[in-house]
Design a protein around this motif. Sequence first.
Motif, PDB file in Angstrom:
ATOM      1  N   LEU A 116       0.831  -1.208   0.000  1.00  0.00           N
ATOM      2  CA  LEU A 116       0.000   0.000   0.000  1.00  0.00           C
ATOM      3  C   LEU A 116       0.863   1.254   0.000  1.00  0.00           C
ATOM      4  CD1 LEU A 116      -2.834  -0.957   2.544  1.00  0.00           C
ATOM      5  CD2 LEU A 116      -3.031  -0.739   0.056  1.00  0.00           C
ATOM      6  N   GLU A 117       1.960   1.197   0.750  1.00  0.00           N
ATOM      7  CA  GLU A 117       2.874   2.343   0.800  1.00  0.00           C
ATOM      8  C   GLU A 117       3.484   2.607  -0.571  1.00  0.00           C
ATOM      9  OE1 GLU A 117       5.118   3.316   4.555  1.00  0.00           O
ATOM     10  OE2 GLU A 117       6.762   2.579   3.299  1.00  0.00           O
ATOM     11  N   LYS A 118       3.868   1.525  -1.246  1.00  0.00           N
ATOM     12  CA  LYS A 118       4.464   1.651  -2.575  1.00  0.00           C
ATOM     13  C   LYS A 118       3.440   2.182  -3.577  1.00  0.00           C
ATOM     14  CE  LYS A 118       7.028  -1.068  -6.008  1.00  0.00           C
ATOM     15  NZ  LYS A 118       7.552  -2.422  -6.344  1.00  0.00           N
ATOM     16  N   LYS A 119       2.183   1.722  -3.447  1.00  0.00           N
ATOM     17  CA  LYS A 119       1.140   2.118  -4.388  1.00  0.00           C
ATOM     18  C   LYS A 119       0.757   3.588  -4.211  1.00  0.00           C
ATOM     19  CE  LYS A 119      -3.669   1.229  -5.714  1.00  0.00           C
ATOM     20  NZ  LYS A 119      -4.890   0.470  -5.448  1.00  0.00           N
ATOM     21  N   THR A 120       0.666   4.038  -2.953  1.00  0.00           N
ATOM     22  CA  THR A 120       0.160   5.382  -2.680  1.00  0.00           C
ATOM     23  C   THR A 120       1.252   6.443  -2.543  1.00  0.00           C
ATOM     24  OG1 THR A 120       0.187   4.988  -0.285  1.00  0.00           O
ATOM     25  CG2 THR A 120      -1.835   4.414  -1.483  1.00  0.00           C
ATOM     26  N   GLY A 121       2.472   5.989  -2.238  1.00  0.00           N
ATOM     27  CA  GLY A 121       3.557   6.937  -1.977  1.00  0.00           C
ATOM     28  C   GLY A 121       3.382   7.659  -0.648  1.00  0.00           C
ATOM     29  N   LEU A 122       2.531   7.127   0.214  1.00  0.00           N
ATOM     30  CA  LEU A 122       2.263   7.733   1.520  1.00  0.00           C
ATOM     31  C   LEU A 122       2.734   6.811   2.639  1.00  0.00           C
ATOM     32  CD1 LEU A 122      -1.434   8.855   0.817  1.00  0.00           C
ATOM     33  CD2 LEU A 122       0.572  10.347   0.853  1.00  0.00           C
ATOM     34  N   THR A 123       2.934   7.397   3.799  1.00  0.00           N
ATOM     35  CA  THR A 123       3.212   6.593   4.986  1.00  0.00           C
ATOM     36  C   THR A 123       1.909   5.946   5.433  1.00  0.00           C
ATOM     37  OG1 THR A 123       4.972   8.087   5.683  1.00  0.00           O
ATOM     38  CG2 THR A 123       4.035   6.642   7.365  1.00  0.00           C
ATOM     39  N   ILE A 124       1.954   4.637   5.658  1.00  0.00           N
ATOM     40  CA  ILE A 124       0.741   3.915   6.055  1.00  0.00           C
ATOM     41  C   ILE A 124       0.695   3.794   7.577  1.00  0.00           C
ATOM     42  CG2 ILE A 124      -0.607   1.806   5.813  1.00  0.00           C
ATOM     43  CD1 ILE A 124      -0.293   3.397   3.223  1.00  0.00           C
ATOM     44  N   SER A 125      -0.377   4.303   8.166  1.00  0.00           N
ATOM     45  CA  SER A 125      -0.595   4.184   9.608  1.00  0.00           C
ATOM     46  C   SER A 125      -1.654   3.114   9.848  1.00  0.00           C
ATOM     47  CB  SER A 125      -1.057   5.523  10.193  1.00  0.00           C
ATOM     48  OG  SER A 125      -1.382   5.388  11.560  1.00  0.00           O
ATOM     49  N   ALA A 126      -1.223   1.962  10.359  1.00  0.00           N
ATOM     50  CA  ALA A 126      -2.141   0.832  10.547  1.00  0.00           C
ATOM     51  C   ALA A 126      -2.845   0.923  11.894  1.00  0.00           C
ATOM     52  CB  ALA A 126      -1.380  -0.486  10.447  1.00  0.00           C
ATOM     53  N   HIS A 127      -4.170   0.912  11.861  1.00  0.00           N
ATOM     54  CA  HIS A 127      -4.993   0.900  13.067  1.00  0.00           C
ATOM     55  C   HIS A 127      -5.670  -0.463  13.178  1.00  0.00           C
ATOM     56  CE1 HIS A 127      -4.241   5.130  12.748  1.00  0.00           C
ATOM     57  NE2 HIS A 127      -5.062   5.447  13.737  1.00  0.00           N
ATOM     58  N   TYR A 128      -5.749  -0.993  14.396  1.00  0.00           N
ATOM     59  CA  TYR A 128      -6.415  -2.283  14.564  1.00  0.00           C
ATOM     60  C   TYR A 128      -7.935  -2.101  14.632  1.00  0.00           C
ATOM     61  CZ  TYR A 128      -8.101  -6.665  16.435  1.00  0.00           C
ATOM     62  OH  TYR A 128      -8.802  -7.834  16.600  1.00  0.00           O
TER      63      TYR A 128
END
Length: 574
Positions: A116-128
Amino acid sequence: MAIDQAILAKALVEKGIVKEKTLKSLVDHAKTQNITLEQALFEREIIPDEKLGAVIAEMYESPFVKVSDKVIPEPLLHVVPYALASHQLVIPFEKNAMELKVATNDPQNFELLGALEKKTGLTISAHYATEKDIKASLKAYNKDVNEKFNKLLKGALEDPTKIESLKDAAKILDTIILFAFQNNASDIHIEPHKEFVIVRYRVDGMLQTIAELPIAVIDLLTTRVKVLASLRTDEHRAAQDGRFKIELENNEITLRVSILPTYDGEKTVMRLLTSTNQELDLESLGYSAKNLDIVKRDILKTNGILLVTGPTGSGKTTTLYSILKLLNSPEVNISTIEDPIEYRLEGVNQIQVNNKAHLTFAAGLRSLLRQDPDIIMVGEIRDEETADIAVNAALTGHLVLATLHTNDAASTLPRMAEMGVEPFLLGATAKMVLAQRLIRTICSKCKVEYKVKMDQINEIAKKQSFTKDLEQIIEYLIKVKPELEGKVVDNTITLYKGEGCGTCGNTGYKGRLSIAEVMEVSDGIRKILLENGSSKDIEDQAIKEGVITMFQDGLEKVIAGKTTLEEILRVMRT
């Protein structure tokens, strides 16, 4: 990556959330079913999902989010397509210039997060988020399906000549089915008229028109359904029934098909039988705490007959499956005879009625008794023979669960007597009768409150052609239900309704709950039964013993803000 089960178990005990004895039982159940402790906890629903979710999120060292409470911006739905969201259980819910927040039940799935990070170019913040919550939130993708549906239909309506092959009909049918699945429809109606075809869905018990198609497509659509359901494509004058499975965007959907010739052509009705559309647990069905306690107590009995009653479409089968799910364990042999089998339950022996092979309810039930069962579920008691075998099975040490068509709990036992069951046998075997209806619940996104004077309540009822004294019933409920205290202030009661929004399709309602009356067969009721008393006599005795009627249960949900007064009057008037 799953969290360490031993660490989770220790944390739950240390925080006082689960007792050690209960935890040991859960761990054993998880091992037996080959599932994780988290799955066992969510399955049994011993503690609220949000409370358990917060504990698990802490162990993942991730923030906890209830994503179903979030309004997800439509552009985010295109960042993670529905196929990926449903397969990986991940949903984006918030985005800024540098960061994309996603809800997932596995915040340590670094492969997914990296992609997802590679696809969006954004930092991914994972929430449970819990699996159940994520699945509920997948409904946000309805808009995406709607666009595909309308785009396909637009082409069909503008140029009917494009729909000239089974391939074209297959695309339309796939879209109709997928759209129905995404909107939690229980049935799809494809109805031919003189100049057009109407497609209607039954959602929350109410039929609504989804689209009109050119009449030219009806034969191709019907043929496509017949091919999928292995029915005769050259038969157009007789009724045909069948079923088929189809996989659409990683969703396996099972449909029961009925095709019937009408004046303008063949009408098709398809019922969606997919188990993923319905959570099978008693807690989510809407029973009051008192009714739930009675049901849970009686289903633990080792013999006797428990009857669930109500009209078609009142949720009887779902209630029975929810009970079977609770009772299902390696220590007991559970067998069912059904028509049709609507949900597949692992570990349960389910038999489909087949009249052509002479496998009727009665014949199947008789055969099941030779299969060493502990618990038997009869899809429906339709005749004297089935009723007699079911009662005798309960007499010989089996727990029998069955459905019946009656209007309320009190009239169920006299109905069984009318079917030829001796009252003394019925009195000896019947343990509980549960009568229910399904009501629509107010949409949480557009819910508003309004005030009504108590002395105006009966006027509202009269407009709905309802004659019961609602003011008196509400006053009684508030008296016997401490949790309702304070709902009437200065002769004014606060009620609720949905104003209508995009989430609920401007209906003001979203989802359904049960209203029910649960009657245990007491010595007093047995005495009335043996004396050939009427259903009114039984009802009076049940109320004397503290049974809350179905109408009272409905009004309690109105006062609590779960549904509207108009909805209860609509359902109980019929």
